[in-house]
Design an enzyme around this catalytic site. Structure first.
Site, PDB file in Angstrom:
ATOM      1  N   SER A 176       0.776  -1.267   0.027  1.00 31.29           N
ATOM      2  CA  SER A 176       0.054   0.044   0.096  1.00 31.29           C
ATOM      3  C   SER A 176       0.937   1.080  -0.107  1.00 31.29           C
ATOM      4  O   SER A 176       1.567   1.478   0.919  1.00 31.29           O
ATOM      5  CB  SER A 176      -0.896  -0.001   1.392  1.00 31.29           C
ATOM      6  N   GLN A 178      -0.019   4.156   0.443  1.00 27.89           N
ATOM      7  CA  GLN A 178      -0.448   5.162   1.413  1.00 27.89           C
ATOM      8  C   GLN A 178       0.124   4.783   2.712  1.00 27.89           C
ATOM      9  O   GLN A 178       0.549   5.542   3.493  1.00 27.89           O
ATOM     10  CB  GLN A 178      -2.193   4.988   1.639  1.00 27.89           C
ATOM     11  N   ASP A 328      -6.562   0.668  -8.706  1.00 28.24           N
ATOM     12  CA  ASP A 328      -7.840   1.643  -9.044  1.00 28.24           C
ATOM     13  C   ASP A 328      -8.734   1.394 -10.460  1.00 28.24           C
ATOM     14  O   ASP A 328      -9.604   1.996 -10.612  1.00 28.24           O
ATOM     15  CB  ASP A 328      -7.317   2.986  -9.010  1.00 28.24           C
TER      16      ASP A 328
HETATM   17  C1  S3P Z   1      -2.939   5.806  -3.432  1.00 24.80           C
HETATM   18  C2  S3P Z   1      -2.757   4.493  -3.235  1.00 24.80           C
HETATM   19  C3  S3P Z   1      -3.685   3.432  -3.544  1.00 24.80           C
HETATM   20  C4  S3P Z   1      -4.678   4.120  -4.441  1.00 24.80           C
HETATM   21  C5  S3P Z   1      -5.278   5.321  -3.899  1.00 24.80           C
HETATM   22  C6  S3P Z   1      -4.199   6.175  -4.176  1.00 24.80           C
HETATM   23  C7  S3P Z   1      -1.859   6.778  -2.978  1.00 24.80           C
HETATM   24  O1  S3P Z   1      -4.069   2.874  -2.587  1.00 24.80           O
HETATM   25  O2  S3P Z   1      -5.778   2.973  -4.341  1.00 24.80           O
HETATM   26  O3  S3P Z   1      -6.214   5.641  -4.879  1.00 24.80           O
HETATM   27  O4  S3P Z   1      -1.977   7.920  -3.677  1.00 24.80           O
HETATM   28  O5  S3P Z   1      -1.091   6.527  -2.314  1.00 24.80           O
HETATM   29  P1  S3P Z   1      -3.256   1.831  -1.356  1.00 24.80           P
HETATM   30  O6  S3P Z   1      -2.225   2.567  -1.405  1.00 24.80           O
HETATM   31  O7  S3P Z   1      -3.983   1.875  -0.185  1.00 24.80           O
HETATM   32  O8  S3P Z   1      -3.384   0.668  -2.167  1.00 24.80           O
END
Ligand code: S3P
Length: 441
Positions: A176, A178, A328
């Site tokens: 992830s 994020q 996504d």
């Molecule tokens: C994102 C990471 C993804 C993605 C989200 C945006 C980001 O999520 O699905 O729309 O900007 O870091 P995850 O990191 O939880 O997979």
């Protein structure tokens, strides 16, 4: 009593083709990071092409509430961020509202947890308050962070009491970006180095941008899975050019492939390899697309993509390390699978259940109304090509990527459809409906 906002609603006629050139809006992930890194840098960061959509606007308004001056975010305007330095964020007087944006909440947790002697409370809309935050709170606690909230800190409202953090080696259980980015942000202010080890590579915009801002960051291990931050380097303001969002381009890539006689050129699309999984699926199905004008801008590869209608599409399989590279795009790829010759398999996709909605359930529920043949599994979907969808009464269920997928499905359908909650698209693509109107002939 507060009255509920009226839900948007659109009727979409079926038929026609999509022809022309489209410039998709700025990449959402890069836009959040440009604002956040700009806020903690020294000097004025200037951002060109920042996505003027609800999610980055949530990030900007939280940063403004902590004393960061950010110029208005309008279409085609340069956005200026006056950085306050690594430890210069002010304790806000009010709650920080992250709206619908998981990236805002998770990255802010990493940013704020090391702001010593300051206290923060974060909330979001009803969708965000259901999304798990423990995946960020837990690694931050390993670094000495204090994050509290409902269900043992898993759900917002969350409170953060800023602490002096210490570096740690943190293995993340899911790929992830994020989670990884929250840890990297916390690491900038910690005592000692921090290493993040990912099970497979998630999008690497934070690493690229942090390098550009002058952070001391090292990437090692197979496929860049080990990321080490050595604190101590101040960030220096940058000029950032945000490429177009491949996750927004995805709607036009699939639409032009599926809708007879279509021919679309998408300009200025971000082609970072950690995001281009959809192009690999386009190859698998035999779609007809071409990438040209490739170049590197501000540390990110970009290019134009021309895509034309193709018949006799082959079914596809998505699993393993490909999943984080197109996470996504699963809703629009599920629609594509409905028009492939045979059975497509989407596996290892349980992360989809904790996005803005449970996207596996919601896309299945909506496309089945149109006559799709989709079987839902705990961690994925099996999609049988049906080659035909019927018009129906559809609902985005508040999810931007579902709204846009259903718009494309409605054009392909054999009869008019309606979409409740159609304007959810403004979370990531405010001009989606205008671009659709313009491309439709
Ligand atoms: C994102 C990471 C993804 C993605 C989200 C945006 C980001 O999520 O699905 O729309 O900007 O870091 P995850 O990191 O939880 O997979």
């Amino acid at each position: 009593m507060l009255s509920k906002e009226p839900k948007s609603f659109r009727t979409i006629t079926s038929g026609g083709k999509l022809i022309g050139t489209v410039k998709v809006p700025g990449d959402k992930s890069i836009s959040h990071r440009a604002l956040i890194f700009g806020a903690i840098a020294e000097g004025e960061t200037v951002i060109k092409g920042l996505l003027p959509a609800e999610d980055p606007i949530s990030t900007a308004s939280c940063l403004r509430a902590m004393g960061v001056r950010i110029s208005p975010i309008d279409n085609n305007q340069m956005v200026k961020v006056e950085g306050v330095g690594l430890d210069g964020l002010r304790e806000p007087d009010a709650i920080l509202n992250c709206g619908n944006s998981g990236t805002t909440m998770r990255l802010l947790l990493g940013l704020l947890v090391g702001c010593k002697n300051r206290h923060f409370v974060l909330i979001g809309d009803s969708s965000l308050q259901r999304r798990p935050m423990q995946r960020v709170g837990q690694p931050l606690r390993l670094m000495g962070g204090k994050v509290n909230g409902r269900s043992n800190g898993n759900f917002a409202p969350l409170s953060v009491s800023g602490q002096q953090l210490h570096g740690a080696v943190v293995g993340t259980p899911v790929a992830s970006a994020q989670v990884k980015s929250a840890i990297l942000l916390a690491a900038l202010n910690a005592e000692g180095s921090t290493k993040v080890i990912e099970p497979s590579s998630s999008r690497d915009h934070s690493e690229r941008m942090l390098k550009g801002f002058g952070a001391n960051i090292e990437i090692s291990g197979e496929l860049g899975r080990h990321i080490t931050v050595n604190p101590g380097a101040n960030l220096k303001a940058q000029q950032i050019v945000v490429p177009g969002d491949i996750s927004s381009a995805a709607f036009w890539l699939v639409a032009a492939t599926l809708i007879p006689n279509s021919n679309i050129t998408i300009e200025n699309v971000g082609l970072n390899p950690t995001r281009t999984g959809i192009l690999e699926v386009m190859k698998q199905i035999g779609a007809n697309y071409k990438i040209f004008n490739t170049k590197d801008i501000a540390g990110e590869p970009i290019g134009d993509i021309k895509v034309v209608h193709t018949s006799n599409l082959k079914p596809f399989k998505i699993d393993g390390e490909l999943m984080p590279r197109l996470i996504d795009e699963i809703p629009i790829l599920t629609l594509a699978a409905c028009f492939c010759d045979g059975v497509s398999h989407i596996n290892d996709a349980s992360e989809l259940r904790i996005k803005e909605t449970d996207r596996l359930t919601v896309i299945t529920r909506q496309l089945i109304k149109m006559g799709a043949n989709i079987i839902e599994h705990p961690d994925g979907l099996t999609v049988h090509g049906v080659h035909k969808l019927n018009g129906a009464s559809l609902d985005s269920e508040t999810d931007h990527r579902i709204a846009m997928t259903l718009a494309i499905a409605s054009i392909i359908a054999n009869h008019e459809s309606t979409i409740t909650g159609s304007d959810a698209s403004s979370v990531s693509y405010p001009a989606f409906w205008e671009d659709l109107e313009r491309l439709r002939t």
